[in-house]
Structures are given as C-alpha cells and as structure tokens.
Design a protein around this motif. Structure first.
Motif: not given
Length: 244
Positions: A24-41
């Motif tokens: 996973l990479s995020l550039a400066a200024g990015e807004r990223v949602a991390l989604l997933g079911p419970n227990g996904a990590g």
C-alpha cells in the motif's frame, strides 16, 4: 511517497495470519479509505504504521524513514508523523482541560511558552474548538470530544492522519461538521471505516482489505458502485443509497 507498506505479513502468537503480503502506498495529500469486514486486518495494519505491532516480513516507511522498533529515537519520530485518532475519544483525552490535552504531545516534544500556546491554538482552530479550551473534555458532547481528539493529533504536525471509524456514534449534525473539518485539513489521511457513504464523501480513493490481503484499490466511487465486489467482501451500502 508519504507512506509505503511493502509486502508486510504478520501472524499473532496463536498462529492466526492477520496480514498476508500487504502492499500500500499513499502520496502526500491523498485521502484514502481503508474498508473491509470485521477481522479483515485493518486494525493490525494500522498498528504497523507506527510500530506498535511488528515482527513479520516486509517493511513500512513513512516519509522515507523505515519503521524500526529497535530504533527508539526513530520510532518516536515515526509516532509523531503517524497520528492515530482512536474510535473512542475517551481513550485519548485524560487531562483536566481541553487545552492541556492538546498541549500534552507537543510539550513532550519540548515545546514551551508562546510556541506551545500557538501550536495548541492552531490545532483547536482547525477543528473549531478554540472557544472550549478551558472546558473539561468529559463535559463536552461526544462529537466535540472527537474533534478535540483530532486536535490532539494535529498539534503534533503529523504527516499522516489515521482515523479509526471517525463517524461512529455521531448524530447527523456532528457527522456533517466533522466531515467539513476533515475535508479542510491539508494532511495525508487514511480513514478506517465501515461507513461507506462517509468514505465516498471524504476519500477519492479506497482500498478494500479482506482476510489479510488487499483485494481492491481504486476510485471510491468505482468500488462502491460494484455491488458484486461489496457483497463478496461483506460490505453494504445503506438501503436506498445510490453511488451513481
């Protein structure tokens, strides 16, 4: 890149694999949602970003600096750069006044006097809570406490703001107010959430994590419009909510 997660794996002592080669990479200024079911990590991954969890394969770098728990001084700087706002603000607010809570982190960095006061004012202004600096945090509403919790992290001048379920337990007005604040912040943001409309509103990009793996990474609108993808990974939009 502000954040780079490269082939990170992790298993808990009972043998359960929580992360299975995360990139996973995020550039400066990015807004990223991390989604997933419970227990996904998701939580396990977040705790790798500032070195709370470690020990598996792979690397995490923040602003080009590797997260290495053996490097104590370096880890302290990483934890300043990766600011985590917990789901429950009461886990973050423990001092008699709002001002003292927001000043706690910067004062531990050595800020004093006018510089510390300016840092506190800056953070409280950013979340619209400057008029409450003398209040006792636990006398504030839940939404106000969450905004103060964000301010305690902003006062550290982080490179990355990590938000754990920021919209949970908020009434509609508080939810809207927090969204306006988060949209205005000039900081890289990783938002862990089950609130898919909030992800769509705040984050142009989304990553879906399931069973310790990244299973999708793209425009939030595109991912949330894919009903089959959402169903496959136990994610649901509110009844009647249309992405397109």
């Amino acid at each position: 890149m502000t954040l780079k997660v490269d082939a990170v794996t992790f298993a808990y002592p009972d043998g359960r694999e929580a992360l299975r080669g995360i990139n996973l990479s995020l550039a400066a200024g990015e807004r990223v949602a991390l989604l997933g079911p419970n227990g996904a990590g998701k939580t396990t991954l977040v705790l790798h970003l500032n070195g709370v969890l470690h020990g598996g394969a792979g690397t995490v770098t923040v602003d080009g600096q590797r997260v290495d728990p053996r490097n104590r001084s370096g880890l302290a700087e990483i934890r300043r750069r990766v600011g985590i706002v917990f789901q429950d603000p009461d886990d973050q607010l423990f001092l008699p006044t709002v001002e003292e809570d927001v000043a706690f982190g910067p004062s531990n960095l050595g800020l004093r006097g006018d510089a510390l006061a300016a840092r506190v004012t800056e953070a409280l202004d950013a979340v619209g809570m400057a008029g409450h600096r003398e209040r006792t945090p636990h006398h504030l509403s839940f939404g106000q406490r969450r905004r103060v919790a964000v301010a305690t992290v902003l006062a550290m001048h982080p490179s990355i703001l990590v938000l754990d379920e920021p919209s949970s337990n908020l009434d509609p007005a508080s939810r809207r107010e927090l969204a306006t604040i988060l949209e205005s912040l000039p900081v890289t943001m990783l938002m862990v959430t089950h609130d898919l409309p909030y992800a769509l509103q705040l984050c142009p990009r989304a990553v879906i994590l399931d069973d310790g793996r990244v299973v999708a990474d793209g425009r939030t609108e595109d991912l949330l419009a894919d009903a089959e993808l959402l169903a496959r990974h136990r994610l649901e939009l509110p009844y009647g909510f249309a992405v397109r």
